[in-house]
Design a protein around this motif. Structure first.
Motif, mmCIF file in Angstrom:
data_model
loop_
_atom_site.group_PDB
_atom_site.id
_atom_site.type_symbol
_atom_site.label_atom_id
_atom_site.label_comp_id
_atom_site.label_asym_id
_atom_site.label_seq_id
_atom_site.Cartn_x
_atom_site.Cartn_y
_atom_site.Cartn_z
ATOM 1 N N UNK A 35 0.816 -1.210 0.000
ATOM 2 C CA UNK A 35 0.000 0.000 0.000
ATOM 3 C C UNK A 35 0.849 1.260 0.000
ATOM 4 N N UNK A 36 2.081 1.180 0.542
ATOM 5 C CA UNK A 36 2.933 2.363 0.562
ATOM 6 C C UNK A 36 3.379 2.753 -0.844
ATOM 7 N N UNK A 37 3.633 1.749 -1.683
ATOM 8 C CA UNK A 37 4.006 2.042 -3.069
ATOM 9 C C UNK A 37 2.833 2.666 -3.820
ATOM 10 N N UNK A 38 1.643 2.123 -3.587
ATOM 11 C CA UNK A 38 0.449 2.668 -4.241
ATOM 12 C C UNK A 38 0.202 4.100 -3.788
ATOM 13 N N UNK A 39 0.340 4.339 -2.478
ATOM 14 C CA UNK A 39 0.131 5.692 -1.954
ATOM 15 C C UNK A 39 1.166 6.660 -2.515
ATOM 16 N N UNK A 40 2.414 6.188 -2.654
ATOM 17 C CA UNK A 40 3.470 7.042 -3.208
ATOM 18 C C UNK A 40 3.170 7.397 -4.665
ATOM 19 N N UNK A 41 2.734 6.395 -5.438
ATOM 20 C CA UNK A 41 2.389 6.667 -6.838
ATOM 21 C C UNK A 41 1.224 7.644 -6.936
ATOM 22 N N UNK A 42 0.217 7.455 -6.073
ATOM 23 C CA UNK A 42 -0.943 8.345 -6.097
ATOM 24 C C UNK A 42 -0.539 9.776 -5.765
ATOM 25 N N UNK A 94 2.645 18.395 -22.736
ATOM 26 C CA UNK A 94 3.724 17.593 -23.309
ATOM 27 C C UNK A 94 4.786 17.239 -22.289
ATOM 28 N N UNK A 95 5.136 18.193 -21.440
ATOM 29 C CA UNK A 95 6.150 17.936 -20.413
ATOM 30 C C UNK A 95 5.645 16.915 -19.401
ATOM 31 N N UNK A 96 4.388 17.045 -18.984
ATOM 32 C CA UNK A 96 3.810 16.078 -18.054
ATOM 33 C C UNK A 96 3.748 14.691 -18.682
ATOM 34 N N UNK A 97 3.386 14.627 -19.948
ATOM 35 C CA UNK A 97 3.319 13.344 -20.637
ATOM 36 C C UNK A 97 4.695 12.707 -20.751
ATOM 37 N N UNK A 98 5.722 13.516 -21.024
ATOM 38 C CA UNK A 98 7.083 12.991 -21.097
ATOM 39 C C UNK A 98 7.532 12.450 -19.742
ATOM 40 N N UNK A 99 7.127 13.126 -18.662
ATOM 41 C CA UNK A 99 7.474 12.648 -17.326
ATOM 42 C C UNK A 99 6.813 11.307 -17.038
ATOM 43 N N UNK A 100 5.528 11.174 -17.411
ATOM 44 C CA UNK A 100 4.824 9.908 -17.203
ATOM 45 C C UNK A 100 5.431 8.818 -18.084
ATOM 46 N N UNK A 101 5.832 9.173 -19.288
ATOM 47 C CA UNK A 101 6.482 8.208 -20.182
ATOM 48 C C UNK A 101 7.749 7.652 -19.529
ATOM 49 N N UNK A 102 8.572 8.529 -18.970
ATOM 50 C CA UNK A 102 9.782 8.074 -18.284
ATOM 51 C C UNK A 102 9.435 7.195 -17.086
ATOM 52 N N UNK A 131 -3.803 12.033 -12.958
ATOM 53 C CA UNK A 131 -4.310 10.671 -13.126
ATOM 54 C C UNK A 131 -4.759 10.419 -14.562
ATOM 55 N N UNK A 132 -5.303 11.448 -15.198
ATOM 56 C CA UNK A 132 -5.766 11.292 -16.574
ATOM 57 C C UNK A 132 -4.601 11.035 -17.522
ATOM 58 N N UNK A 133 -3.516 11.775 -17.353
ATOM 59 C CA UNK A 133 -2.343 11.554 -18.210
ATOM 60 C C UNK A 133 -1.812 10.136 -18.020
ATOM 61 N N UNK A 134 -1.758 9.674 -16.777
ATOM 62 C CA UNK A 134 -1.289 8.314 -16.513
ATOM 63 C C UNK A 134 -2.229 7.278 -17.118
ATOM 64 N N UNK A 135 -3.535 7.526 -17.032
ATOM 65 C CA UNK A 135 -4.506 6.587 -17.609
ATOM 66 C C UNK A 135 -4.379 6.528 -19.130
#
Length: 203
Positions: free
Chosen positions: A16-23, A48-56, A188-192
């Motif tokens: 749960x700590x990993x999930x909470x950290x990701x959230x 675009x910058x946020x999307x690149x961060x999620x991509x990484x 959350x939307x960008x990650x989804x």
């Protein structure tokens, strides 16, 4: 932002700590994305910058450094201005058209309203895939991402429909939740979008 690739005490399994950290990381990403997009002309660069961060993050398990993120944003700010203007113009025209049809100010009635709503939903799904594609090329090559996304939509209509569903759900939630939570929803939307676009058909 923390790395989700850090070892855990459960033999490599996530707890749960990993999930909470990701959230928390995604919530912070959404807040930063919203702040960076607030001037409107920087909306494309922020997305675009946020999307690149999620991509990484999805590929390495770690977020890019603040310096790398700021550098990406700076490089994409000016090229992103026409993209921001185009997106705002299309969104404004579609919103005006939907409002006019819904109130009966223009002819067409429910059939025209339904067709326009479907077109608008399809365009948001396509735009979501463009955001994913631009994240994969570093956050600034919008026109190349637009062409790549167009080909991907034609090659995989089911994935296009799934991305449309993600953007439609995000829009519905943005209306239902308290306004202060909307920036969090953006992360959350960008990650989804990345998660859905990254799915591959089973052979």
């Amino acid at each position: 932002m923390a790395s989700r690739a850090e070892p855990t005490d459960t033999g490599g399994r996530r707890d749960w700590r990993d999930v909470a950290r990701d959230a928390a990381d995604l919530a912070l990403l959404g807040i930063l994305l919203t702040l960076a997009a607030a001037p409107l002309l920087t909306a494309a660069a922020a997305a675009g910058t946020a999307s690149a961060a999620v991509h990484d993050w999805t590929r390495t398990g770690s977020w890019p450094s603040a310096r790398a993120t700021l550098r990406r944003f700076g490089r994409s700010a000016l090229p992103g201005v026409p993209v921001s203007l185009l997106a705002l113009a299309v969104a404004g025209l579609l919103a005006a058209d939907l409002a006019a049809l819904a109130t009966g100010r223009v002819p067409g009635g429910p059939p025209a309203l339904l067709v326009t709503a479907l077109i608008a939903a399809g365009l948001t799904g396509y735009a979501g895939l463009v955001v994913v594609e631009v994240g994969g090329n570093g956050g600034g090559r919008w026109w190349a991402a637009a062409r790549s996304a167009a080909r991907a939509c034609l090659d995989a209509p089911a994935r296009w429909a799934a991305l449309t569903g993600v953007t439609a759900l995000a829009g519905l939630l943005a209306v239902l939740v308290t306004p202060v939570a909307v920036p969090i929803l953006a992360g959350y939307t960008v990650a989804a979008l990345h998660a859905v676009a990254g799915r591959r058909p089973v052979s």
